[in-house]
Motif scaffolding. Sequence first.
Motif, PDB file in Angstrom:
ATOM      1  N   LEU A  63     -30.916  32.663 -32.575  1.00 53.37           N
ATOM      2  CA  LEU A  63     -31.676  31.865 -31.594  1.00 53.37           C
ATOM      3  C   LEU A  63     -32.038  30.494 -32.175  1.00 53.37           C
ATOM      4  CD1 LEU A  63     -33.103  31.794 -28.814  1.00 53.37           C
ATOM      5  CD2 LEU A  63     -35.143  32.687 -29.954  1.00 53.37           C
ATOM      6  N   ALA A  64     -32.389  30.461 -33.458  1.00 54.25           N
ATOM      7  CA  ALA A  64     -32.719  29.180 -34.105  1.00 54.25           C
ATOM      8  C   ALA A  64     -31.525  28.227 -34.035  1.00 54.25           C
ATOM      9  CB  ALA A  64     -33.134  29.410 -35.561  1.00 54.25           C
ATOM     10  N   SER A 117     -33.068  36.463 -34.104  1.00 52.47           N
ATOM     11  CA  SER A 117     -33.979  35.319 -34.259  1.00 52.47           C
ATOM     12  C   SER A 117     -33.271  34.151 -34.937  1.00 52.47           C
ATOM     13  CB  SER A 117     -35.190  35.703 -35.107  1.00 52.47           C
ATOM     14  OG  SER A 117     -35.914  36.731 -34.492  1.00 52.47           O
ATOM     15  N   GLU A 163     -30.851  27.090 -30.467  1.00 53.33           N
ATOM     16  CA  GLU A 163     -31.800  26.066 -30.014  1.00 53.33           C
ATOM     17  C   GLU A 163     -31.346  24.680 -30.467  1.00 53.33           C
ATOM     18  OE1 GLU A 163     -35.888  27.013 -30.865  1.00 53.33           O
ATOM     19  OE2 GLU A 163     -36.603  25.551 -29.408  1.00 53.33           O
ATOM     20  N   ALA A 180     -36.584  33.307 -23.763  1.00 55.88           N
ATOM     21  CA  ALA A 180     -36.951  32.432 -22.637  1.00 55.88           C
ATOM     22  C   ALA A 180     -38.319  31.799 -22.849  1.00 55.88           C
ATOM     23  CB  ALA A 180     -36.935  33.222 -21.333  1.00 55.88           C
ATOM     24  N   VAL A 181     -39.260  32.547 -23.438  1.00 59.28           N
ATOM     25  CA  VAL A 181     -40.604  31.993 -23.622  1.00 59.28           C
ATOM     26  C   VAL A 181     -40.781  31.336 -24.989  1.00 59.28           C
ATOM     27  CG1 VAL A 181     -41.666  33.572 -21.956  1.00 59.28           C
ATOM     28  CG2 VAL A 181     -41.623  34.194 -24.382  1.00 59.28           C
ATOM     29  N   ALA A 182     -39.834  31.575 -25.922  1.00 56.08           N
ATOM     30  CA  ALA A 182     -39.982  31.057 -27.292  1.00 56.08           C
ATOM     31  C   ALA A 182     -39.385  29.675 -27.461  1.00 56.08           C
ATOM     32  CB  ALA A 182     -39.314  32.013 -28.285  1.00 56.08           C
ATOM     33  N   THR A 183     -38.601  29.224 -26.509  1.00 58.16           N
ATOM     34  CA  THR A 183     -37.835  27.990 -26.702  1.00 58.16           C
ATOM     35  C   THR A 183     -38.148  26.954 -25.634  1.00 58.16           C
ATOM     36  OG1 THR A 183     -36.033  28.855 -25.362  1.00 58.16           O
ATOM     37  CG2 THR A 183     -35.885  29.229 -27.737  1.00 58.16           C
ATOM     38  N   LYS A 184     -37.902  25.714 -25.998  1.00 58.66           N
ATOM     39  CA  LYS A 184     -38.072  24.599 -25.078  1.00 58.66           C
ATOM     40  C   LYS A 184     -37.118  24.755 -23.884  1.00 58.66           C
ATOM     41  CE  LYS A 184     -38.559  19.592 -25.366  1.00 58.66           C
ATOM     42  NZ  LYS A 184     -37.607  19.156 -24.339  1.00 58.66           N
ATOM     43  N   PRO A 241     -43.453  25.964 -27.244  1.00 57.02           N
ATOM     44  CA  PRO A 241     -43.383  27.234 -26.518  1.00 57.02           C
ATOM     45  C   PRO A 241     -43.857  28.413 -27.347  1.00 57.02           C
ATOM     46  CG  PRO A 241     -41.297  26.034 -26.381  1.00 57.02           C
ATOM     47  CD  PRO A 241     -42.159  25.287 -27.342  1.00 57.02           C
ATOM     48  N   HIS A 243     -36.011  38.029 -22.857  1.00 53.92           N
ATOM     49  CA  HIS A 243     -37.291  37.528 -22.348  1.00 53.92           C
ATOM     50  C   HIS A 243     -38.014  36.710 -23.420  1.00 53.92           C
ATOM     51  CE1 HIS A 243     -41.049  37.133 -20.288  1.00 53.92           C
ATOM     52  NE2 HIS A 243     -41.678  37.801 -21.226  1.00 53.92           N
ATOM     53  N   LEU A 244     -38.012  37.228 -24.647  1.00 54.53           N
ATOM     54  CA  LEU A 244     -38.641  36.498 -25.744  1.00 54.53           C
ATOM     55  C   LEU A 244     -38.011  35.112 -25.899  1.00 54.53           C
ATOM     56  CD1 LEU A 244     -40.661  36.788 -28.226  1.00 54.53           C
ATOM     57  CD2 LEU A 244     -38.590  37.108 -29.575  1.00 54.53           C
ATOM     58  N   THR A 256     -40.539  32.780 -34.090  1.00 54.52           N
ATOM     59  CA  THR A 256     -39.742  33.974 -33.792  1.00 54.52           C
ATOM     60  C   THR A 256     -39.163  34.564 -35.079  1.00 54.52           C
ATOM     61  OG1 THR A 256     -39.151  32.981 -31.659  1.00 54.52           O
ATOM     62  CG2 THR A 256     -37.863  34.886 -32.376  1.00 54.52           C
ATOM     63  N   ALA A 311     -44.715  38.440 -25.394  1.00 60.26           N
ATOM     64  CA  ALA A 311     -43.286  38.824 -25.371  1.00 60.26           C
ATOM     65  C   ALA A 311     -42.886  39.432 -26.714  1.00 60.26           C
ATOM     66  CB  ALA A 311     -42.414  37.607 -25.052  1.00 60.26           C
ATOM     67  N   THR A 368     -33.553  42.370 -34.858  1.00 61.90           N
ATOM     68  CA  THR A 368     -34.567  41.383 -34.453  1.00 61.90           C
ATOM     69  C   THR A 368     -34.469  40.137 -35.329  1.00 61.90           C
ATOM     70  OG1 THR A 368     -36.021  43.219 -33.825  1.00 61.90           O
ATOM     71  CG2 THR A 368     -37.030  41.053 -34.013  1.00 61.90           C
ATOM     72  N   ARG A 392     -47.639  29.802 -27.443  1.00 64.26           N
ATOM     73  CA  ARG A 392     -48.345  30.201 -26.224  1.00 64.26           C
ATOM     74  C   ARG A 392     -48.635  31.694 -26.191  1.00 64.26           C
ATOM     75  NH1 ARG A 392     -44.524  29.019 -21.603  1.00 64.26           N
ATOM     76  NH2 ARG A 392     -43.176  30.014 -23.140  1.00 64.26           N
ATOM     77  N   PRO A 441     -36.723  24.921 -35.467  1.00 66.28           N
ATOM     78  CA  PRO A 441     -36.282  25.753 -34.335  1.00 66.28           C
ATOM     79  C   PRO A 441     -36.600  27.230 -34.502  1.00 66.28           C
ATOM     80  CG  PRO A 441     -34.546  24.246 -35.017  1.00 66.28           C
ATOM     81  CD  PRO A 441     -35.632  24.137 -36.040  1.00 66.28           C
ATOM     82  N   ALA A 442     -37.145  27.796 -33.455  1.00 66.81           N
ATOM     83  CA  ALA A 442     -37.391  29.238 -33.363  1.00 66.81           C
ATOM     84  C   ALA A 442     -38.187  29.785 -34.546  1.00 66.81           C
ATOM     85  CB  ALA A 442     -36.070  30.012 -33.206  1.00 66.81           C
ATOM     86  N   ALA A 457     -35.564  42.764 -23.853  1.00 69.21           N
ATOM     87  CA  ALA A 457     -36.827  42.229 -24.394  1.00 69.21           C
ATOM     88  C   ALA A 457     -36.556  40.962 -25.196  1.00 69.21           C
ATOM     89  CB  ALA A 457     -37.527  43.277 -25.258  1.00 69.21           C
ATOM     90  N   PHE A 458     -35.434  40.941 -25.906  1.00 68.50           N
ATOM     91  CA  PHE A 458     -35.124  39.734 -26.678  1.00 68.50           C
ATOM     92  C   PHE A 458     -34.756  38.572 -25.758  1.00 68.50           C
ATOM     93  CE2 PHE A 458     -33.570  36.703 -29.592  1.00 68.50           C
ATOM     94  CZ  PHE A 458     -34.272  36.937 -30.759  1.00 68.50           C
ATOM     95  N   VAL A 502     -38.440  27.359 -21.463  1.00 68.95           N
ATOM     96  CA  VAL A 502     -39.588  26.876 -20.697  1.00 68.95           C
ATOM     97  C   VAL A 502     -39.127  25.906 -19.601  1.00 68.95           C
ATOM     98  CG1 VAL A 502     -41.678  25.466 -20.881  1.00 68.95           C
ATOM     99  CG2 VAL A 502     -41.232  27.266 -22.558  1.00 68.95           C
ATOM    100  N   PHE A 543     -45.636  33.793 -25.333  1.00 67.11           N
ATOM    101  CA  PHE A 543     -44.720  34.089 -26.438  1.00 67.11           C
ATOM    102  C   PHE A 543     -45.222  35.274 -27.252  1.00 67.11           C
ATOM    103  CE2 PHE A 543     -44.067  33.563 -31.025  1.00 67.11           C
ATOM    104  CZ  PHE A 543     -42.704  33.796 -31.090  1.00 67.11           C
ATOM    105  N   HIS A 587     -44.107  43.023 -26.926  1.00 65.23           N
ATOM    106  CA  HIS A 587     -43.221  43.917 -26.164  1.00 65.23           C
ATOM    107  C   HIS A 587     -41.929  44.175 -26.947  1.00 65.23           C
ATOM    108  CE1 HIS A 587     -41.098  45.900 -22.999  1.00 65.23           C
ATOM    109  NE2 HIS A 587     -40.191  44.962 -22.953  1.00 65.23           N
ATOM    110  N   LEU A 588     -41.366  43.096 -27.516  1.00 67.34           N
ATOM    111  CA  LEU A 588     -40.141  43.250 -28.300  1.00 67.34           C
ATOM    112  C   LEU A 588     -40.359  44.235 -29.449  1.00 67.34           C
ATOM    113  CD1 LEU A 588     -37.194  42.019 -28.757  1.00 67.34           C
ATOM    114  CD2 LEU A 588     -38.286  40.734 -30.598  1.00 67.34           C
TER     115      LEU A 588
END
Lengths: 247, 247
Positions: free
Chosen positions: B124-125, B121, B128, B163-167, A148, B160-161, A117, A157, B117, A151, A113-114, B157-158, B170, A154, A160-161
């Motif tokens: 986020l792991a 992260s 997920e 949103a695109v970093a995880t299943k 994800p 958004h990240l 990131t 993003a 950050t 891509r 997972p992640a 920014a995180f 997506v 990602f 930007h972060l």
Amino acid sequence: MDAVVLLSGGLDSYTAAAIMRQHGFDLYALSVRYGQRHGLELEAARAVAANLGVVEHREISVDLSTFGGSALTGSSAVPKDRAVGRAVVHADVGLRTPDSGIPDSGIPITYVPARNTVFLSLALAWAEVLGATDLVIGANAIDYSGYPDCRPAFLEAFEHLAAVATKAGVEGASFRIHAPLLAMTKGEIIRRGLDLGLDYGLTHSCYDPAAGGGPCRRCDSCLLRAKGFEEAGAVDPLVARLLRSRD
Amino acid sequence: MDAVVLLSGGLDSYTAAAIMRQHGFDLYALSVRYGQRHGLELEAARAVAANLGVVEHREISVDLSTFGGSALTGSSAVPKDRAVGRAVVHADVGLRTPDSGIPDSGIPITYVPARNTVFLSLALAWAEVLGATDLVIGANAIDYSGYPDCRPAFLEAFEHLAAVATKAGVEGASFRIHAPLLAMTKGEIIRRGLDLGLDYGLTHSCYDPAAGGGPCRRCDSCLLRAKGFEEAGAVDPLVARLLRSRD
């Protein structure tokens, strides 16, 4: 120019690093111990870092198996003898291969997972100390389904972060996440690496190596690697060594 | 609704978690061992997690001192007896306080590179794996100078990240990074926490505690905490305990 490159000991990150070196970057290699089943990846990362002539190689531990759920962090069995199709996504940094034989099966058992990131965050931490703004990841995505964090969306993003997360970014620096293998097939990656003079005998790809450290030749990662060498019209030095040892 | 909350053992993350609990979230607390000088923060995090009645509390190690450069990861001395002004930025998750007495001094000695950050992260792991999309950080920024990763722009920014970093992202899920203390002063945070019935005697803020674990009352973090209790018109139970022990 300095670049922080995530180096797993696999062939993708080795090749990505070599491409960046060819572009004139001085390499700072970072390997992440994230709860792998075995230390062979890290031994390979050290050999690869030495071969690349990196300025520095650092290792950092973060046990992602704390959160559970991946065969690669030791909580499940590694699948064997599955079909490894063309439409496959493989991120060598950390080694990930999908259930390509099973359509839309959700998150594969080898998914961590992640992971990208977390890995890029650690690379960013070192980059911030070094004053570098270039990060390199061996992410490779022939198609994007299911992964994800391989891509382009990602990677953008994360750029930007990084810009808003760091002092350098706020002061106007632009961060670049380089993923030079993103659109290459495994065969193209290996062909490129061989053209650059890389020694893939130093790398390690197998998810479930034998007692002596040799590749099992049956897990997804071994099968994908074999397919890549076949496409590149080359012999895998690891397999050649294995076969010699059996003579 | 489940939320993953970064819990340091300090008073900010404790208060942020309590606010989220009041909003109806079930809490999954994550504490990061990142190379701190002492284990008192983690002891406090365990006590705070128990007091909050979290569903689960996990700890993960990642040694950011690998990259060097912060008094909080053990490579430099902790400054003492400095002026702690009003225009101060303090992120309790991991404890960070600026060189507020020294104008525009660059990155302060207690700064840990890319820390928020890395921490988000890791959160986020876990999110997920849990299927959660709400992350909570005790970040607090009275003004934004010098601490890029406490700004709303960083938190957005995180999101958004994620949103695109995880299943989940997506597939259409929205991630939220909650920072309920972002615009509050230290006094307002403490007042809010006391109104919620929190026991700040369980927390730990000091960068450089005495042998018995008591606060030094001279480091930036102790001074900022004292100022906060003063603004809140309350007595710090840690200081009260210290003074009683001297009687």
